[in-house]
Scaffold this motif. Structure first.
Motif, PDB file in Angstrom:
ATOM      1  N   VAL A  56       2.532  -0.642  -6.049  1.00 19.56           N
ATOM      2  CA  VAL A  56       2.119   0.189  -4.924  1.00 19.56           C
ATOM      3  C   VAL A  56       0.696   0.659  -5.210  1.00 19.56           C
ATOM      4  CG1 VAL A  56       2.648   2.161  -3.475  1.00 19.56           C
ATOM      5  CG2 VAL A  56       4.504   0.912  -4.620  1.00 19.56           C
ATOM      6  N   SER A  57      -0.233   0.127  -4.478  1.00 22.67           N
ATOM      7  CA  SER A  57      -1.637   0.413  -4.737  1.00 22.67           C
ATOM      8  C   SER A  57      -2.456   0.155  -3.490  1.00 22.67           C
ATOM      9  CB  SER A  57      -2.160  -0.458  -5.883  1.00 22.67           C
ATOM     10  OG  SER A  57      -3.552  -0.260  -6.088  1.00 22.67           O
ATOM     11  N   SER A  58      -3.497   0.942  -3.327  1.00 23.37           N
ATOM     12  CA  SER A  58      -4.429   0.729  -2.236  1.00 23.37           C
ATOM     13  C   SER A  58      -5.615  -0.107  -2.673  1.00 23.37           C
ATOM     14  CB  SER A  58      -4.916   2.069  -1.681  1.00 23.37           C
ATOM     15  OG  SER A  58      -5.557   2.838  -2.688  1.00 23.37           O
ATOM     16  N   GLN A  79       0.821  -1.196   0.000  1.00 22.54           N
ATOM     17  CA  GLN A  79       0.000   0.000   0.000  1.00 22.54           C
ATOM     18  C   GLN A  79       0.861   1.255   0.000  1.00 22.54           C
ATOM     19  OE1 GLN A  79      -2.791  -0.150   3.245  1.00 22.54           O
ATOM     20  NE2 GLN A  79      -4.047  -1.711   2.252  1.00 22.54           N
ATOM     21  N   PRO A  80       0.340   2.363  -0.522  1.00 22.01           N
ATOM     22  CA  PRO A  80       1.091   3.613  -0.446  1.00 22.01           C
ATOM     23  C   PRO A  80       1.525   3.915   0.980  1.00 22.01           C
ATOM     24  CG  PRO A  80      -0.798   3.881  -1.868  1.00 22.01           C
ATOM     25  CD  PRO A  80      -0.940   2.523  -1.226  1.00 22.01           C
ATOM     26  N   LYS A 105       5.176   5.127  -3.109  1.00 20.93           N
ATOM     27  CA  LYS A 105       4.131   5.853  -3.800  1.00 20.93           C
ATOM     28  C   LYS A 105       3.646   5.038  -4.991  1.00 20.93           C
ATOM     29  CE  LYS A 105       6.479  10.232  -2.785  1.00 20.93           C
ATOM     30  NZ  LYS A 105       7.097  11.445  -3.388  1.00 20.93           N
ATOM     31  N   PRO A 106       2.421   5.278  -5.443  1.00 25.29           N
ATOM     32  CA  PRO A 106       1.940   4.555  -6.622  1.00 25.29           C
ATOM     33  C   PRO A 106       2.866   4.708  -7.829  1.00 25.29           C
ATOM     34  CG  PRO A 106       0.104   5.607  -5.536  1.00 25.29           C
ATOM     35  CD  PRO A 106       1.350   6.083  -4.827  1.00 25.29           C
TER      36      PRO A 106
END
Length: 113
Positions: free
Chosen positions: A111-113, A13-14, A86-87
């Motif tokens: 990198v992703s939520s 996740q970020p 960061k994404p």
């Protein structure tokens, strides 16, 4: 001839952290500088960080203060500690013997939520 194997990629996740590792084998004594590169879809491969056998480091502006590259004395294991992800850090990450011509197979960092 140097063989490189990356590991440590994954989904995070970020704001999270990952540590990538690059295990080198073969003619390790020929390595003067190791680098971590990344390539996002549709983009050119770019240098993220490098480290020389003497310990000198360089970072891309986009990762300064967030990423740390380090290696052992023989440059058998070169790692990239990635914090505050960061994404836009999403890419396939490769290690490379700069000045040589050896690349690892790459490890995916998402990198992703």
């Amino acid at each position: 001839q140097v063989q490189l194997v990356e590991s440590g990629g994954g989904l995070v996740q970020p704001g999270g952290s990952l540590r990538l590792s690059c295990a080198a084998s073969g003619s390790i004594f020929t390595i003067n500088t190791m680098g971590w590169y990344r390539q996002a879809p549709g983009k050119e491969r770019e240098l993220v960080a490098l480290i020389t056998r003497r310990g000198t480091t360089h970072y891309a502006d986009s990762v300064k203060g967030r990423f740390t590259i380090f290696t052992d004395n023989a440059m058998k294991m070169t790692s990239l500690q990635m914090n505050s992800l960061k994404p836009e850090d999403t890419a396939v990450y490769y290690c490379h013997t700069i000045g040589g011509d050896s690349w690892g197979q790459g490890t995916q960092v998402t990198v992703s939520s």
